[in-house]
Design an enzyme around this catalytic site. Structure first.
Site, PDB file in Angstrom:
ATOM      1  N   ASP A 150       8.349 -23.544 -17.639  1.00 39.26           N
ATOM      2  CA  ASP A 150       7.933 -23.564 -18.779  1.00 39.26           C
ATOM      3  C   ASP A 150       7.275 -22.138 -19.299  1.00 39.26           C
ATOM      4  OD1 ASP A 150       9.290 -25.742 -19.592  1.00 39.26           O
ATOM      5  OD2 ASP A 150       7.324 -26.832 -19.030  1.00 39.26           O
ATOM      6  N   TYR A 405      13.899 -32.053 -26.602  1.00 33.99           N
ATOM      7  CA  TYR A 405      12.999 -31.998 -27.660  1.00 33.99           C
ATOM      8  C   TYR A 405      13.511 -32.321 -29.228  1.00 33.99           C
ATOM      9  CZ  TYR A 405       8.929 -30.284 -24.830  1.00 33.99           C
ATOM     10  OH  TYR A 405       8.162 -30.161 -23.852  1.00 33.99           O
TER      11      TYR A 405
END
EC number: 3.2.1.18
Length: 471
Positions: A150, A405
């Protein structure tokens, strides 16, 4: 008249005509210059409409071309920008329709598509765009190896036309970072990117692309923000930021900005125990954020912000229909003040909901354990009634395909509506970790949907790429 005399006579006539045309051309040039100077010297009146006058004179003299062009352009009547006011309520929604699907991974099998994750959609007075955090590489580039991580120094926020897969040529670089949010106040766009080390990151704040301020961490443990659009009212933009553990106590602030400068900040108030990755929308001079409790709750925490007083409170979505992933089975009754525990595996995923009384809709993955499938659930009064139940269901992505997401957005500048039409996006993650057998990268495509006031049909809109083609 002998031949030589004829030749001289014709030549004389040609020369005379040439001189005459040249004089005409010179007079045209003089006239155009005088008109142009007169135009510039005349005071322009306001509220002029766009007018273009084009004059072309072409004279041919024995294969010689003389062109004279006069162009007079008046500026269009442009409406002065003004701050967005959140004066409308949410529209009633009967179903959801896809407005954009970029098919980025399918295109990426042969095109130079940028590796991204954490995409979202945000609008301004001129339209809506996709925003995403790139990984500094394309899918077919060897540097895509390891993009499951990330937070790296190679990430940054880009924007692309909504529905268009991100490429180097069509992507607009905005700022460096591995966490972001962005929103338009009606006059300018504010963007926040977070960069640097996990234990000492920096939030950089931009207004109209100019750096306005920076924010230091307050807990020195991965300072992070929403990963979807923030919302503004009357020139003030509210942003939710968290610093601290992802699996225990963390420290959240609601921060208020004007033209990219902090004017107020509040530590988290209310009963929510853990806040991350809020999906926010505006209505009735308020902002509602539906967030992720990565510590305990399979029910989603919410933050409610009064944009007139710049005060907030927090609690949980009341319904027993749980919408985080992973999650235990749905409960006969929910809890408005406390997290509902019992998640069987990974603690959470970014999500959203629209809390609108009888017309409340919540989104969630179809699988309770993994990020696969996606569905929208109409649950009347889910935000306030612990006993509320599902009234309608619409499948967005079938459970045989990966999701990721999801978050909310609204086109607040749609003047054709007397209310704000709710919209959302779903990230469709491909690659690692779920498809590590085939590839070394992690990236996504995106679908965006908006509410319809009329009933809709059915359909599934997965990413659709054959991952084995990348082997």
């Amino acid at each position: 008249m002998n031949p030589n005399q004829k030749l001289f006579a014709l030549s004389g006539v040609a020369i005379a005509l040439s001189v005459m045309n040249l004089l005409i051309g010179i007079s045209n040039v003089g006239l155009n210059v005088s008109l142009h100077l007169k135009e510039k010297g005349t005071k322009q009146e306001e509220n002029l409409t766009c007018t273009t006058i084009t004059q072309n004179n072409t004279t041919v003299v024995e294969n010689t071309y003389v062109n004279n062009t006069t162009i007079i352009t008046k500026e269009p009547d442009l409406k002065a920008p003004s701050y967005l006011l959140l004066n409308k309520s949410l529209c009633s929604v009967e179903g959801w329709v896809v407005i954009a699907k970029d098919n980025a991974i399918r295109f990426g099998e042969s095109e130079q598509i940028i590796v991204t994750r954490e995409p979202y959609v945000s609008c301004d007075p001129s339209g809506c765009k996709m925003y995403a955090l790139h990984q500094g590489t394309t899918i077919r580039n060897k540097h895509s190896n390891g993009t499951i991580h990330d937070r790296t120094a190679f990430r940054g926020l880009i924007s692309t036309p909504l529905g268009t897969p991100p490429t180097v040529s069509n992507s607009d670089f905005i700022c460096v970072g591995w966490s972001s949010t962005s929103c338009h106040d009606g006059v300018g766009r504010m963007t926040i990117c977070i960069q640097g080390n996990n234990d000492n990151a920096t939030a950089t704040v931009y207004y109209n692309r100019r750096l306005t301020t920076t924010i230091k961490p307050w807990a020195r443990n991965i300072l992070r923000t929403q990963e979807s659009e923030c919302v503004c009212h009357n020139g003030t933009c509210a942003v939710v930021m968290t610093d601290g553990s992802a699996s225990s106590q963390a420290y959240t602030k609601v921060m208020y900005f004007h033209k990219g400068l902090v004017i107020k900040e509040e530590p988290l108030k209310g009963s929510a125990k853990h806040i991350e990755e809020c999906s926010c929308y505006g209505h009735n001079q308020k902002i509602t954020c539906v967030c992720r409790d990565n510590w305990q709750g399979a029910n989603r925490p919410i933050i409610e912000i009064d944009m007139n007083t710049l005060e907030h409170t927090s609690r949980y979505v009341c319904t027993g229909i749980l919408t985080d992933t992973s999650r235990p089975g749905d409960k006969p009754s929910g809890d408005c003040s406390n997290p509902i525990t019992g998640s069987p595996s990974a603690p959470g995923v970014k999500g959203f909901g629209f809390l609108n009384g009888d017309n409340t809709w919540l989104g969630r993955t179809i699988s309770p354990r993994s990020r696969s499938g996606f569905e929208m659930l109409k649950i009347p009064n889910a935000g306030t009634d612990p006993n509320s139940r599902i009234a309608e269901r619409q499948e967005i992505v079938d459970n045989n395909n990966w999701s990721g997401y999801s978050g909310s957005f609204i086109d607040y500048w749609d003047d054709d509506n007397e209310c704000y039409n709710p919209c959302f996006y779903v990230e469709l993650i491909r690659g690692r970790p779920e498809e590590a057998k085939y590839v070394w990268w992690t990236s996504n495509s995106l679908i965006a949907l908006c509410g319809s006031p009329f009933p809709v049909g059915s359909g599934s809109f997965p990413d659709g790429a054959q991952i084995q083609y990348f082997s």
